[in-house]
Design a protein around this motif. Structure first.
Motif, PDB file in Angstrom:
ATOM      1  N   TYR A   1       0.853  -1.187   0.000  1.00 53.27           N
ATOM      2  CA  TYR A   1       0.000   0.000   0.000  1.00 53.27           C
ATOM      3  C   TYR A   1       0.892   1.242   0.000  1.00 53.27           C
ATOM      4  O   TYR A   1       1.707   1.428   0.899  1.00 53.27           O
ATOM      5  N   LYS A   2       0.754   2.059  -1.014  1.00 52.62           N
ATOM      6  CA  LYS A   2       1.643   3.202  -1.198  1.00 52.62           C
ATOM      7  C   LYS A   2       1.113   4.434  -0.474  1.00 52.62           C
ATOM      8  O   LYS A   2      -0.008   4.870  -0.707  1.00 52.62           O
ATOM      9  N   LYS A   3       1.947   4.985   0.394  1.00 49.90           N
ATOM     10  CA  LYS A   3       1.555   6.209   1.092  1.00 49.90           C
ATOM     11  C   LYS A   3       1.394   7.367   0.107  1.00 49.90           C
ATOM     12  O   LYS A   3       0.516   8.205   0.249  1.00 49.90           O
ATOM     13  N   ASN A   4       2.272   7.430  -0.862  1.00 48.79           N
ATOM     14  CA  ASN A   4       2.177   8.466  -1.884  1.00 48.79           C
ATOM     15  C   ASN A   4       2.056   7.771  -3.240  1.00 48.79           C
ATOM     16  O   ASN A   4       2.764   6.820  -3.528  1.00 48.79           O
ATOM     17  N   TYR A   5       1.134   8.248  -4.073  1.00 47.38           N
ATOM     18  CA  TYR A   5       0.846   7.558  -5.325  1.00 47.38           C
ATOM     19  C   TYR A   5       0.431   8.571  -6.382  1.00 47.38           C
ATOM     20  O   TYR A   5       0.059   9.702  -6.077  1.00 47.38           O
ATOM     21  N   ALA A   6       0.488   8.139  -7.630  1.00 45.24           N
ATOM     22  CA  ALA A   6       0.141   9.013  -8.746  1.00 45.24           C
ATOM     23  C   ALA A   6      -1.368   9.151  -8.870  1.00 45.24           C
ATOM     24  O   ALA A   6      -2.088   8.150  -8.785  1.00 45.24           O
TER      25      ALA A   6
ATOM     26  N   ASN B   1      -4.748   4.129  -8.563  1.00 46.21           N
ATOM     27  CA  ASN B   1      -4.225   2.871  -8.032  1.00 46.21           C
ATOM     28  C   ASN B   1      -3.210   3.158  -6.927  1.00 46.21           C
ATOM     29  O   ASN B   1      -2.219   3.835  -7.157  1.00 46.21           O
ATOM     30  N   GLN B   2      -3.463   2.633  -5.718  1.00 48.48           N
ATOM     31  CA  GLN B   2      -2.600   2.905  -4.576  1.00 48.48           C
ATOM     32  C   GLN B   2      -1.921   1.650  -4.036  1.00 48.48           C
ATOM     33  O   GLN B   2      -1.375   1.664  -2.942  1.00 48.48           O
TER      34      GLN B   2
ATOM     35  N   GLU C   1       0.168  -2.410  -4.969  1.00 45.01           N
ATOM     36  CA  GLU C   1       0.702  -3.443  -5.845  1.00 45.01           C
ATOM     37  C   GLU C   1       0.628  -4.773  -5.108  1.00 45.01           C
ATOM     38  O   GLU C   1       0.594  -4.811  -3.879  1.00 45.01           O
TER      39      GLU C   1
ATOM     40  N   GLU D   1       2.395  -0.914   4.409  1.00 46.19           N
ATOM     41  CA  GLU D   1       2.346   0.461   3.918  1.00 46.19           C
ATOM     42  C   GLU D   1       3.741   1.068   3.892  1.00 46.19           C
ATOM     43  O   GLU D   1       4.443   1.077   4.909  1.00 46.19           O
TER      44      GLU D   1
ATOM     45  N   THR E   1       6.842   5.633  -1.446  1.00 41.61           N
ATOM     46  CA  THR E   1       7.625   5.313  -2.646  1.00 41.61           C
ATOM     47  C   THR E   1       8.839   6.225  -2.792  1.00 41.61           C
ATOM     48  O   THR E   1       9.548   6.164  -3.784  1.00 41.61           O
TER      49      THR E   1
END
Length: 254
Positions: free
Chosen positions: A101-106, A117-118, A120, A178, A181
Motif C-alpha cells: 500500500y503506497k503512502k504516496n501515489y500518482a 491505483n494505490q 501493488e 504500507e 515510494t
C-alpha cells in the motif's frame, strides 16, 4: 556455480542456468510491469524464468514477487494473476497474497474513468513447506494484545474482535504493508522503478535467516543486494542492462 555477492550483467534465465539445483533460500524481485515503463528496451519470458526459479530454490525456500498491471482500453492486463498461475503450474505454492500500500501515489487521469491505483501485489510463493518465518515486530504485537485483551470482551460477556492498526511497527498483524515510494538512497537514481528499501528489508527479515542466499533476477538499482548485505545475507543478482548494473554496483561500493 557462480560467485556469490556479485551482480552479473546478463540475461537472468541464462544466468540462473549456471546455478546449481536447490541453492537459493529466497528470491525478492519485481519484474517489468507490462509496458508501463521502458527498461532500456529489454523484454523477458515469464514461464522460462519461473521454471528456473523453481529448480534453484531450496526446499522450503520462497519467492517474493512484487507486481502490478497496466491498463489499456479500460481493462487491466491481469498479468499479475497470469504470472501467479504460472508459479503454481510450475510447482510453487502461493503462501500469501500481500499488498504493498503506497503512502504516496500518482493521481488517476479523469479520462481513465477509474480510481487512482494505490497498491501493488506482493505474491509470496513457497517450494514445499516454508522453512522460515520471522514476523516483523511479532513480540510487540503479542505484548500489546496481552495488555489490551480486556477490550476484546463486551460488558455482556460476549467477545468482539478489535482490529489492530497496520503501520510500520505492527504490520505483521496483516498482509497489507504500507510504505512510501520516496527514494531514500540518492545513489539509486537513474532507474525508472526503485524498490522501497524498507519493503525489501522486511521481506528479507521475514522469509530468511542470516547467511542465507538471496537472489534478485531483475536487480535493477541493487536494492535487494544492498539490503541483503546490510542484514548479513549473501546475495546474487542478474541485470541485463549495463547502465543499471553500474548504478547497482556504484550503490554497493558507496
Amino acid at each position: 556455480m557462480l560467485e556469490l555477492n556479485k551482480i552479473y550483467c546478463m540475461d537472468n534465465v541464462d544466468g540462473m542456468k549456471l546455478l546449481d539445483d536447490d541453492c537459493i533460500d529466497l528470491t525478492i524481485t519485481s519484474p517489468p510491469y507490462d509496458d508501463i515503463r521502458s527498461y532500456n528496451g529489454f523484454s523477458w519470458h515469464p514461464e522460462n524464468l519461473i521454471k528456473e526459479l523453481y529448480r534453484i530454490t531450496k526446499s522450503g525456500g520462497g519467492v517474493v514477487w512484487v507486481v502490478g498491471d497496466s491498463t489499456k482500453n479500460f481493462s487491466e492486463s491481469l498479468s499479475s494473476f497470469t504470472q501467479a498461475f504460472l508459479f503454481v503450474k510450475n510447482g510453487f505454492s502461493l503462501l500469501d497474497t500481500m499488498i504493498y500500500y503506497k503512502k504516496n501515489y500518482a493521481p488517476a487521469y479523469p479520462t481513465l474513468r477509474r480510481y487512482a491505483n494505490q497498491f501493488e501485489y506482493m505474491f509470496v510463493f513457497c517450494k514445499g513447506k516454508p522453512k522460515t518465518f520471522n514476523p516483523v515486530q511479532r513480540e510487540k504485537i503479542i505484548k500489546n494484545y496481552k495488555q489490551k485483551r480486556s477490550y476484546f470482551r463486551q460488558k455482556d460477556g460476549s467477545q468482539i474482535l478489535k482490529l489492530i492498526d497496520n503501520n510500520r511497527e505492527t504490520k505483521d498483524a496483516s498482509n497489507v504493508w504500507e510504505f512510501a515510494t520516496t527514494v531514500t538512497d540518492k545513489n539509486s537514481k537513474g532507474h525508472p522503478a526503485i524498490f522501497p528499501e524498507p519493503l525489501v528489508n522486511d521481506h528479507i527479515l521475514s522469509w530468511s535467516n542470516e547467511n542465507d542466499t538471496v537472489l534478485d533476477p531483475f536487480m535493477g538499482s541493487g536494492t535487494t543486494a544492498k539490503m541483503s548485505k546490510l542484514l548479513n545475507r549473501k546475495y546474487i543478482g542478474f541485470e541485463i542492462s549495463q547502465e543499471y548494473c553500474d548504478i547497482a554496483n556504484n550503490r554497493l561500493d558507496k
